[in-house]
Structures are given as C-alpha cells and as structure tokens.
Scaffold this active site. Structure first.
Site, PDB file in Angstrom:
ATOM      1  N   ALA A  45      34.163 -10.508 -26.748  1.00  0.00           N
ATOM      2  CA  ALA A  45      33.835 -10.782 -28.026  1.00  0.00           C
ATOM      3  C   ALA A  45      34.532  -9.646 -29.059  1.00  0.00           C
ATOM      4  O   ALA A  45      35.104  -9.310 -28.110  1.00  0.00           O
ATOM      5  CB  ALA A  45      32.034 -11.146 -28.915  1.00  0.00           C
ATOM      6  N   SER A  46      32.763  -9.151 -29.623  1.00  0.00           N
ATOM      7  CA  SER A  46      33.828  -7.901 -30.239  1.00  0.00           C
ATOM      8  C   SER A  46      34.073  -6.394 -29.705  1.00  0.00           C
ATOM      9  O   SER A  46      34.259  -5.463 -30.281  1.00  0.00           O
ATOM     10  CB  SER A  46      32.131  -8.059 -31.623  1.00  0.00           C
ATOM     11  OG  SER A  46      32.447  -8.696 -32.187  1.00  0.00           O
ATOM     12  N   VAL A  47      33.915  -6.617 -28.345  1.00  0.00           N
ATOM     13  CA  VAL A  47      34.039  -5.275 -27.687  1.00  0.00           C
ATOM     14  C   VAL A  47      35.253  -5.179 -27.213  1.00  0.00           C
ATOM     15  O   VAL A  47      36.042  -4.468 -27.099  1.00  0.00           O
ATOM     16  CB  VAL A  47      33.636  -5.580 -26.339  1.00  0.00           C
ATOM     17  CG1 VAL A  47      33.814  -4.939 -25.092  1.00  0.00           C
ATOM     18  CG2 VAL A  47      31.887  -5.217 -26.180  1.00  0.00           C
TER      19      VAL A  47
END
Length: 357
Positions: A75-77
């Site tokens: 995801a946003s990592v």
C-alpha cells in the site's frame, strides 16, 4: 580472570535483554497468532536482524503460514519507492523536481501549471483525491490512466500549490506516470531495473492488475488481505483502487525490505543529496492522527523516519531510527489493528534497554 568474568557477565546481560525484548514483541503480536490473518515482523539493529518472524496465516483458505519471505501488498509504503524513482531520474538529469506536472502530463488542466513534482512528492500540490472522482456505479478497477483522465477533467483544486498539505494518492499516481515519461520504461520495469535488482530485492515487484496471471501467481509467496466482518475474517484483497501503481502497488517481504533499509544508509542507490532531500521536512502534516512532517515518501517524527500503508485487507508500517541504526517493520494482511503504535512499543526495549543489576 576478572576480565573474563566481566565479559561473560556483559554477554549474559545482553542475551537476557534480547530475550526480554523478543518476549515483549511476541506479547504485542499475540493478536496476529493462530488461524487468523497474520503479520511479518522484523527488527534490525546495526543492519542485523534481532527479530525476524512470521505470525498467523498468509492465506486462510489454504492454511499457508506467514514467513519472513511472505510478500504483502505494501500500500502506501510504496510511495518511498516512487519518490526514489523520481530522485534517481533527477540525478540522471532526465527531469527536474521543479518541473510542472503539466510539462510531463499535458492533458492535465491549465490550473495545474504551477504544480511541481517537488510539491507532489511532499503532498503540497493541492490535487483533488481521485477516490472522490470515481463515478457512481463504477465496478471495474481503476488504473493510472483512469486517474489521469479524471484529473484532466477536473480544473478545481483544494488549495493553491505549495500553500498547504493534504495527503494525496493522486499526486503519487501522477509521479509514477512521470517516471514512465522521463525514463521511457514502464514504472514496474524501471523499479525492477533501478531499485529492486541492484539491491537484490528478488521477490519484490510492482503488481499490475492486467498481469497475464490474474490469480496473482506472479507475486511470490503472496499474502491475501482480509477484513473482520461480523466476527469472521473475509477475504478483501482488492477493491476499486487496488490497481493503481505509484501510490501503493508494490508487493514485498520483510527480508527484501531489510535490503532496502540498508541502502538508505549509504550511496549504493541514492546520492547523499537525494537521501537528504527525501528525509528532510518539506511540509507539516495536517489532517492525520500523528504529529509529523513530510519528506519525499517519508513522514518525519522526532528521530524517526516512517510510513504506514493501508489498503483493503492490509495494514503496514516501517519505522526507522537512523541515529540508533534501528528499524522495525510490520506487514500484516488484515484490516485491523493499525500497527504504528504496536511497532513503537516493540521498539522501546531495543531503544532503551532496562538497566541490568
């Protein structure tokens, strides 16, 4: 003799502390254990794994256990990798951080003329969230070109570029498209060639939803996402926004992320100037539950560099204490709990060992 006894005492004390810290982590990870969606946990100190462990299941239907090699949707990592790709292209002279986004993506409306790549990196561009532009009744997954089309038809913005902060998945989708325009390669190929392969992140990839293996077999050791509904865990691995790339499409494991973490301490991948730019505060974070500033793909809180990642069925976080050379990474394939506070508690005894009597 005294020296030998002293050394033995120090070694024993260090071993006892490590055991206590590991037991503390296991207690905090109890919710992930058993026949439930699980997690992978990594604690790195001075580049060495002090704790490297899987908990629970990566696939409930097949009873496949989570291991350190399990690939989770980051995801946003993923945003720190998109930011690194932009910084690499800036180092190559292929683009400038102060380029207008419309220079690279001319279909965007004239209102974006003054929105720069630098602002998109730090979430200060003011672009409308593409999630808010999805047409009612949409059932097919959106891809990056869908996002570009929706933004190109939207002349409004939240604020004048550079005047405020608002977390923007839209901005990072567009940055991924800029990587393609500037490099002449697909985003997945550029990341593979310039980041994953050089760092030997051999099981990390940018997932593309129209991959010829739609069952996801292109992702090695894949964890599937789950959400708790009515007391039961249901598979919720993908939704309408799970096919965009630059804002959250990477799959990786804690073993591969250990290699990424190592590369952030020296110039094997990014120059010192690029790393300094990524890790410097460019905007004060607002509208989020944690006090932080934002760099390029990283939040900055006190001595930590960190980022969380949430998508349907996944909750992840990486927290780095560069001065102490400590990193804790927790990847999970479930919608709860949010792991940031858990990681801070796991890190505490590694950061501040209890005095030995």
């Amino acid at each position: 003799m005294r020296l030998a006894l002293l050394l033995a005492s120090l070694i024993a004390a260090g071993s006892a502390h490590a055991t206590d810290a590991t037991q503390n982590a296991d207690r905090l990870m109890q919710k992930y254990q058993g026949e439930v969606p699980g997690a992978a946990l990594l604690v790195l100190k001075d580049g060495k794994p002090l704790l490297r462990k899987g908990y629970g299941l990566a696939n409930l239907e097949e009873h496949a256990a989570v291991t350190p090699a399990t690939d989770f949707r980051l995801a946003s990592v993923s945003k720190q990798f998109t930011a690194a790709a932009i910084l690499l292209l800036a180092e190559d002279g292929k683009l400038g951080l102060d380029d207008s986004i419309r220079h690279w993506l001319p279909s965007l409306p004239p209102s974006t003329d003054k929105v720069t790549l630098r602002q998109l990196l730090s979430h200060t561009g003011g672009l409308i969230d593409y999630e808010d532009l999805i047409p009612p009744g949409q059932t097919a997954q959106l891809d990056d070109q869908d996002v570009l089309r929706m933004l190109s038809a939207t002349p409004r913005s939240y604020f004048a570029p550079g005047t405020a902060y608002r977390y923007s998945n839209s901005g990072y989708v567009l940055l991924g498209l800029v990587v393609e325009k500037a490099s002449g390669a697909t985003l997945q190929d550029f990341l593979e060639r310039r980041i994953f392969k050089p760092l030997h992140m051999d099981h990390t990839l940018l997932y593309v939803h129209d991959d010829p293996t739609p069952d996801g077999s292109s992702v090695p050791n894949r964890a599937y996402g789950y959400s708790k509904t009515g007391g039961r865990w249901l598979r919720t691995d993908q939704d309408l926004t799970s096919a965009t790339r630059g804002d959250g499409g990477i799959y990786s494991s804690i073993d591969d992320l250990a290699k990424w973490d190592a590369a952030l301490y020296d110039d094997r991948l990014l120059s010192d100037a690029s790393r300094k730019a990524a890790f410097s505060p460019h905007a004060k974070v607002t509208g989020e539950p944690y006090e932080a500033s934002y760099g390029y793909g990283w939040r900055i809180t006190g001595d930590t560099l960190w980022h969380s990642g949430e998508s349907i069925g996944f909750r992840n976080v990486i927290v780095r204490w560069p001065k102490q050379h400590l990193t804790v990474i927790l990847l999970s394939n479930r919608n709860e709990p949010e792991p940031y506070r858990t990681v801070l508690k796991i890190a505490e005894p590694f950061l501040h060992p209890a005095p030995q009597s």
